[in-house]
Design a protein around this motif. Sequence first.
Motif, short mmCIF file in Angstrom:
data_model
loop_
_atom_site.label_atom_id
_atom_site.label_comp_id
_atom_site.label_asym_id
_atom_site.label_seq_id
_atom_site.Cartn_x
_atom_site.Cartn_y
_atom_site.Cartn_z
N PRO A 62 -28.54 14.08 -20.69
CA PRO A 62 -27.07 14.00 -20.64
C PRO A 62 -26.51 13.39 -19.36
CG PRO A 62 -27.74 16.09 -21.60
CD PRO A 62 -28.99 15.43 -21.09
N THR A 63 -27.29 13.33 -18.29
CA THR A 63 -26.78 12.76 -17.03
C THR A 63 -27.58 11.56 -16.56
OG1 THR A 63 -28.11 14.29 -15.68
CG2 THR A 63 -25.89 15.00 -16.28
N ARG A 64 -28.46 11.03 -17.41
CA ARG A 64 -29.30 9.89 -17.01
C ARG A 64 -29.52 9.01 -18.23
NH1 ARG A 64 -33.53 9.27 -13.17
NH2 ARG A 64 -34.53 7.25 -13.47
N LEU A 88 -21.19 -1.50 -17.10
CA LEU A 88 -20.82 -0.08 -17.12
C LEU A 88 -21.68 0.73 -16.15
CD1 LEU A 88 -19.17 2.20 -18.57
CD2 LEU A 88 -21.13 2.44 -20.11
N GLY A 89 -22.98 0.44 -16.12
CA GLY A 89 -23.89 1.20 -15.27
C GLY A 89 -24.33 2.49 -15.93
N PRO A 90 -25.36 3.15 -15.38
CA PRO A 90 -25.95 4.32 -16.02
C PRO A 90 -25.29 5.65 -15.67
CG PRO A 90 -27.23 3.73 -14.10
CD PRO A 90 -26.13 2.70 -14.21
N PHE A 91 -24.24 5.65 -14.83
CA PHE A 91 -23.68 6.92 -14.36
C PHE A 91 -22.33 7.27 -14.95
CE2 PHE A 91 -26.59 5.84 -10.79
CZ PHE A 91 -27.45 6.92 -10.94
N HIS A 92 -21.88 6.53 -15.95
CA HIS A 92 -20.67 6.93 -16.67
C HIS A 92 -21.11 7.88 -17.79
CE1 HIS A 92 -17.05 6.49 -19.31
NE2 HIS A 92 -16.47 6.60 -18.14
N VAL A 93 -21.55 9.05 -17.37
CA VAL A 93 -22.22 9.95 -18.31
C VAL A 93 -21.50 11.28 -18.46
CG1 VAL A 93 -24.52 8.97 -18.07
CG2 VAL A 93 -23.73 10.65 -16.40
N VAL A 94 -20.46 11.51 -17.68
CA VAL A 94 -19.67 12.73 -17.81
C VAL A 94 -18.20 12.34 -17.87
CG1 VAL A 94 -21.35 14.20 -16.65
CG2 VAL A 94 -19.55 13.09 -15.31
N GLY A 125 1.62 3.53 -18.07
CA GLY A 125 0.83 4.46 -18.88
C GLY A 125 -0.57 4.00 -19.19
N ALA A 126 -1.04 2.95 -18.51
CA ALA A 126 -2.42 2.50 -18.73
C ALA A 126 -3.39 3.55 -18.20
CB ALA A 126 -2.66 1.18 -18.02
N SER A 127 -4.48 3.75 -18.91
CA SER A 127 -5.53 4.68 -18.49
C SER A 127 -6.51 3.97 -17.58
CB SER A 127 -6.25 5.23 -19.73
OG SER A 127 -7.44 5.91 -19.36
N VAL A 128 -6.78 4.58 -16.42
CA VAL A 128 -7.73 4.00 -15.47
C VAL A 128 -8.77 5.07 -15.13
CG1 VAL A 128 -8.05 2.88 -13.24
CG2 VAL A 128 -5.92 2.51 -14.52
N ASP A 129 -9.98 4.87 -15.63
CA ASP A 129 -11.10 5.78 -15.38
C ASP A 129 -11.86 5.25 -14.17
OD1 ASP A 129 -13.07 7.69 -15.56
OD2 ASP A 129 -13.75 7.11 -17.57
N VAL A 130 -12.04 6.12 -13.17
CA VAL A 130 -12.64 5.71 -11.89
C VAL A 130 -13.88 6.56 -11.63
CG1 VAL A 130 -12.26 5.51 -9.40
CG2 VAL A 130 -10.34 5.20 -10.98
N TRP A 131 -14.97 5.92 -11.15
CA TRP A 131 -16.11 6.70 -10.66
C TRP A 131 -16.84 5.90 -9.59
CZ3 TRP A 131 -15.99 3.99 -15.09
CH2 TRP A 131 -17.11 3.26 -15.50
N GLN A 132 -17.40 6.63 -8.62
CA GLN A 132 -18.08 5.99 -7.50
C GLN A 132 -19.07 6.97 -6.88
OE1 GLN A 132 -14.48 5.85 -4.58
NE2 GLN A 132 -16.24 6.50 -3.33
N CYS A 133 -19.94 6.42 -6.02
CA CYS A 133 -20.87 7.27 -5.28
C CYS A 133 -20.23 7.72 -3.97
CB CYS A 133 -22.17 6.52 -5.01
SG CYS A 133 -22.02 5.15 -3.83
N THR A 134 -20.92 8.57 -3.26
CA THR A 134 -20.46 9.05 -1.96
C THR A 134 -20.76 8.02 -0.87
OG1 THR A 134 -22.59 10.08 -1.46
CG2 THR A 134 -20.96 11.43 -2.64
N GLY A 143 -17.75 16.02 -10.98
CA GLY A 143 -16.43 15.41 -10.94
C GLY A 143 -16.10 14.81 -9.59
N ASN A 144 -16.98 15.04 -8.60
CA ASN A 144 -16.75 14.40 -7.31
C ASN A 144 -16.88 12.89 -7.47
OD1 ASN A 144 -16.36 14.41 -4.42
ND2 ASN A 144 -18.49 13.79 -4.25
#
Length: 308
Positions: free
Chosen positions: A68-70, A101-107, A143-152, A168-169
């Motif tokens: 589920p996370t990989r 997309l990359g492999p980390f858009h998993v949650v 009202g556009a949806s913007v999904d954001v994710w990044q590493c530390t 969620g960090n």
Amino acid sequence: MPGTDEAAKAITAAAVGSFHDTPDPRLRELLQGLVRHLHGYVRELRPTIQEWEYAVEYLTAVGQKCDPTRQEFILLSDVLGVSMLVETVNEQGGGTESTVLGPFHVVESPKRESGDTIDLMGTGEPCVVSLRVTSADGSPLAGASVDVWQCTEDGFYDVQQPDVQPLGNGRGLFRTDDEGRLWFRTVVPSHYPIPTDGPVGRLLDATGRHPYRPAHIHFIVEAAGHRPLTTHIFVAGSPYQDSDAVFAVKESLVVDFPQVDDEKKAREYQVTAPFRMAEFDITVEPETIEPETIEPETIEPETHKDAR
């Protein structure tokens, strides 16, 4: 052996022909094309039985590494350049360029309001990201949806460090305001290696390739009546921009993150000075409905009749 090539071609024709009656024309086209190209690869390179068995075992191991996370299959697609190729052939006619997309858009990213922080650790260099989403004609998209994710700042995603980072960090699901704008607080991400503890890592080791990606932030942008866009912004000056392990860097997506020393501006953005700031626009294309076209010659009806 005399007749081997003819026998090989007959097998290909029979396999292609087996999909001739597939009801969905696009599925038929995709499967027949896959068979033709895969059989062509085998006829050209003539893998041994042992090599083919190893290939099957390798793909089995890739699937077994997924959880589920990989997503090891996405990672394999990435390092072979296939993910970026799919993005490229489906590129928008204009506007912001897409990337993998990359492999980390998993949650699922937690819903956040403009101005919120996605940095739940509070340990890195403060950073503000401000963006505006527009349509191709320059009009703002409210009202556009913007999904954001990044590493530390250390180069890890939350799902890689469940004992260190809260889930969620580095993630957030935002909506743009009436002017198509939003901003959020975060940290400047680092370059990082893609996961190398699985079959994809073994592939990179065997071929002498490095696993690194330059620093970046991911976005998926969706707006009513427009094509969804998956893209990044890359931190200007980051290592590995010329040799991204997944071939995803595009010059138009490289963004400056200058240092800001202005105390007043820092208070405005609820951070301390000095801080880093990135500002950019994302343009998405209106959705167009294209009539389905099937080219009869790709189905090869006469060959199928002979192959039955």
